[in-house]
Design an enzyme around this catalytic site. Structure first.
Site, PDB file in Angstrom:
ATOM      1  CE  LYS A  36      -2.088   1.856  -5.710  1.00 58.77           C
ATOM      2  NZ  LYS A  36      -1.884   2.338  -3.977  1.00 58.77           N
ATOM      3  NE  ARG A 134       3.341   7.460  -1.028  1.00 63.67           N
ATOM      4  CZ  ARG A 134       1.995   6.059  -1.737  1.00 63.67           C
ATOM      5  NH1 ARG A 134       2.977   5.085  -1.263  1.00 63.67           N
ATOM      6  NH2 ARG A 134       0.818   6.507  -1.673  1.00 63.67           N
ATOM      7  CE1 TYR A 264      20.224 -19.576 -19.687  1.00 61.72           C
ATOM      8  CE2 TYR A 264      18.914 -18.956 -18.494  1.00 61.72           C
ATOM      9  CZ  TYR A 264      19.769 -19.622 -20.425  1.00 61.72           C
ATOM     10  OH  TYR A 264      18.576 -18.381 -21.116  1.00 61.72           O
ATOM     11  CG  MET A 312      12.787 -12.748 -20.227  1.00 61.72           C
ATOM     12  SD  MET A 312      13.730 -11.646 -22.045  1.00 61.72           S
ATOM     13  CE  MET A 312      15.516 -11.606 -21.220  1.00 61.72           C
TER      14      MET A 312
HETATM   15  C1  LIG Z   1      -3.119   2.304  -3.299  1.00 60.55           C
HETATM   16  C2  LIG Z   1      -3.153   3.093  -2.747  1.00 60.55           C
HETATM   17  C3  LIG Z   1      -4.973   3.305  -1.416  1.00 60.55           C
HETATM   18  C4  LIG Z   1      -5.223   1.915  -2.126  1.00 60.55           C
HETATM   19  O1  LIG Z   1      -4.110   0.765  -0.915  1.00 60.55           O
HETATM   20  P1  LIG Z   1      -4.448  -0.633  -0.269  1.00 60.55           P
HETATM   21  O2  LIG Z   1      -3.744  -0.985   0.500  1.00 60.55           O
HETATM   22  O3  LIG Z   1      -4.182  -1.336  -1.829  1.00 60.55           O
HETATM   23  O4  LIG Z   1      -5.803  -0.486  -0.262  1.00 60.55           O
HETATM   24  C5  LIG Z   1      -5.039   4.442  -1.165  1.00 60.55           C
HETATM   25  N1  LIG Z   1      -5.007   5.584  -0.898  1.00 60.55           N
HETATM   26  C6  LIG Z   1      -3.608   5.502  -1.561  1.00 60.55           C
HETATM   27  C7  LIG Z   1      -2.921   7.246  -1.922  1.00 60.55           C
HETATM   28  C8  LIG Z   1      -3.103   4.717  -2.243  1.00 60.55           C
HETATM   29  O5  LIG Z   1      -1.884   5.484  -3.287  1.00 60.55           O
END
Ligand SMILES: *Cc1c(COP(=O)(O)O)cnc(C)c1O
Length: 387
Positions: A36, A134, A264, A312
Site C-alpha cells: 500500500k 478500523r 531560520y 522547506m
Molecule cells: C499495513 C498492513 C499490513 C502490513 O503491515 P506491516 O506491519 O507493514 O507488515 C498488513 N495488513 C493490513 C490490513 C495492513 O493495513
C-alpha cells in the site's frame, strides 16, 4: 542516470532478498506482500514486478485503482491482488472483471459488489473487527454479513476466498484475545454454512513473533522493506536489508566566521570559523523539521548533525574544516553498512516508526530503482521507464 539533487535509491535486489528470506521463515505458510501507499514510498510497479519475478502469489495494495495499475502492466491473474479500502462511490465492475480480491466488512458494501457482478463471481475476503476498530465487521454485524455472503456464493455471484482481521499489536495478551475472537467468528461462519478457505491475521510483527497466528497466510509489509517492528531489533539482526537509501548532493559550501547564525531563527551559531554545506532536501521532501538536533547525516563517511532549522527545501550542515565539496553525496539514511543512519534509527530518534519516514519521502525525491533490472518483467518495465 543523473544523480539529481535529491534521490531515493531503491535496491530491488535487497527487496528480493528480504522477500526470499521472509518466505523461507514462513514456509509453508503463504506470504502476501503488502504494497500500500505506493509500496511504502518505494514505487509500486517495480516492487510488485520484483515480487512477481520472485514467484509471489499474493500482493496487498489497499485500493482497487492500485490493483488495476498492476493488472495494466501485466501482473496476471495467477497473482491475487488484495484490496480492502474502497471509495464509497467506487464502481466494482472493473475490479471484478480483473479478478481483484475485495476485502469487505459490511453488508452495504457487499450488496454493491454483488450488484456489480456480471460475467464472473467477485472474489471476496470477509473482514472481522477483532479490536482495532478500523474496518472489519463487529460481532453484531458479522452474522448478517456471513449470511449475505453465503447466499451470494450459492447464487454464484461471489466466491468467498478468505476471512481476515488486523491486529492492534498492543500486547501479546490483547493480540491473543483478538485472535480468539477471530477464530470464534470463523467458527460462526462455518456453523452458518460458509466454508472459509483462507484465514489471514498477522502482519510483519506478529508474523515473526507469534507463530500460532500465521494461519494460512501472513501479510508482510515493513519487514520486506527492511524495517522490522520489534523493539530493539535492527534489520541487520534479522538478516534483512533496508531497501531505500535517501541522499542529496551538496549544493553549495560557504566559509563563515565564528558566531554566525544558521538558518531560520538562528537556533544554531557557529562556535568557530567553519564551513557550512547546503543540503538541498527539506521538510517538503519528508525530512521532518524535528530532525534538527536528533539526526545525523553522512558525508564522505563522516556523520554530521543538522545545523539549525530544516527548511522547506534545504538544511545546512556544519562541516568544520573537512574537505566537503559541491556535488559530494549526503546520505540521510540507508543500509547502515557505510556508517550512515538507517530509517529505523530515524524513526526512533523522531518518536515515530520507519514506515512513516519512508512513506513521507516526497515526490520531488527521484526514485531510482537499482538491481535486479537485467532480468524478468521488472527489467522490461524499468527499461521502458528509462527510455
Ligand atoms: C499495513 C498492513 C499490513 C502490513 O503491515 P506491516 O506491519 O507493514 O507488515 C498488513 N495488513 C493490513 C490490513 C495492513 O493495513
Amino acid at each position: 542516470m543523473s544523480a539529481g539533487l535529491r534521490r531515493a535509491v531503491i535496491d530491488l535486489d535487497a527487496y528480493r532478498a528480504n522477500l526470499d528470506l521472509v518466505r523461507s521463515w514462513m514456509d509453508p505458510v503463504e506470504v502476501m506482500a503488502i504494497m500500500k501507499a505506493d509500496a511504502y514510498g518505494h514505487g509500486l510497479e517495480p516492487i510488485a514486478l520484483t515480487a512477481v519475478d520472485a514467484g509471489i502469489r499474493w500482493i496487498g495494495v489497499l485500493t482497487v485503482p492500485a490493483a488495476l495499475r498492476l493488472r495494466a502492466i501485466g501482473v496476471g491473474e495467477d497473482v491475487h491482488l488484495f484490496t480492502w479500502q474502497h471509495d464509497p462511490g467506487l464502481d466494482f465492475r472493473d475490479a471484478i472483471d480483473s479478478a481483484v480480491d475485495l476485502g469487505v466488512s459490511n453488508t452495504a458494501e457487499l450488496r454493491r459488489i454483488v450488484e456489480a457482478v456480471d460475467q464472473r463471481p467477485a472474489r471476496v475476503h470477509l473482514g472481522v473487527d477483532s479490536g482495532l476498530h478500523r474496518d472489519g465487521a463487529t460481532a453484531e454485524d458479522w452474522t448478517a454479513l456471513v449470511e449475505l455472503a453465503r447466499d451470494a456464493q450459492r447464487d454464484g455471484r461471489i466466491e468467498v476466498v478468505a476471512a481476515y482481521t488486523h491486529l492492534a499489536e498492543s500486547s501479546d495478551a490483547d493480540d491473543s484475545e483478538a485472535v480468539a475472537h477471530f477464530d470464534a467468528m470463523v467458527e460462526r461462519a462455518e456453523d452458518l454454512g460458509l466454508d472459509i478457505r483462507w484465514e489471514h491475521v498477522a502482519a510483519s510483527l506478529a508474523g515473526l513473533e507469534r507463530k500460532e497466528f500465521r494461519k494460512d497466510m501472513v501479510r508482510m509489509g515493513a519487514n520486506l522493506f527492511g524495517i522490522p517492528g520489534a523493539d530493539g531489533v535492527s534489520a541487520a539482526d534479522l538478516g534483512l536489508t533496508p531497501v531505500m537509501t535517501v541522499s542529496a548532493a551538496v549544493a553549495k559550501t560557504k566559509r563563515v566566521p565564528v558566531g554566525t547564525g544558521v538558518s531560520y531563527d538562528y537556533t544554531y551559531r557557529t562556535d568557530t570559523e567553519t564551513t557550512l554545506a547546503l543540503v538541498p532536501i527539506g521538510y517538503a521532501d519528508g525530512v521532518p523539521r524535528a530532525a534538527q538536533g536528533r539526526i545525523e547525516v553522512a558525508i564522505n563517511d563522516r556523520r554530521y548533525p543538522i545545523a539549525g532549522r530544516v527548511a522547506m527545501d534545504q538544511f545546512l550542515v556544519d562541516v568544520g574544516d573537512d574537505d566537503v565539496r559541491v556535488g559530494d553525496t549526503v546520505t540521510l539514511f540507508g543500509t547502515g553498512e557505510d556508517g550512515e543512519s538507517t530509517v529505523l534509527e530515524w524513526g526512533r530518534a523522531l518518536d515515530t516508526i520507519g514506515e512513516e519516514i519512508v512513506c513521507r519521502i516526497g515526490s520531488r525525491v527521484q526514485r531510482v530503482h537499482e538491481g535486479h533490472s537485467g532480468e524478468g518483467r521488472v527489467g522490461e518495465y524499468l527499461r521502458g521507464e528509462r527510455s
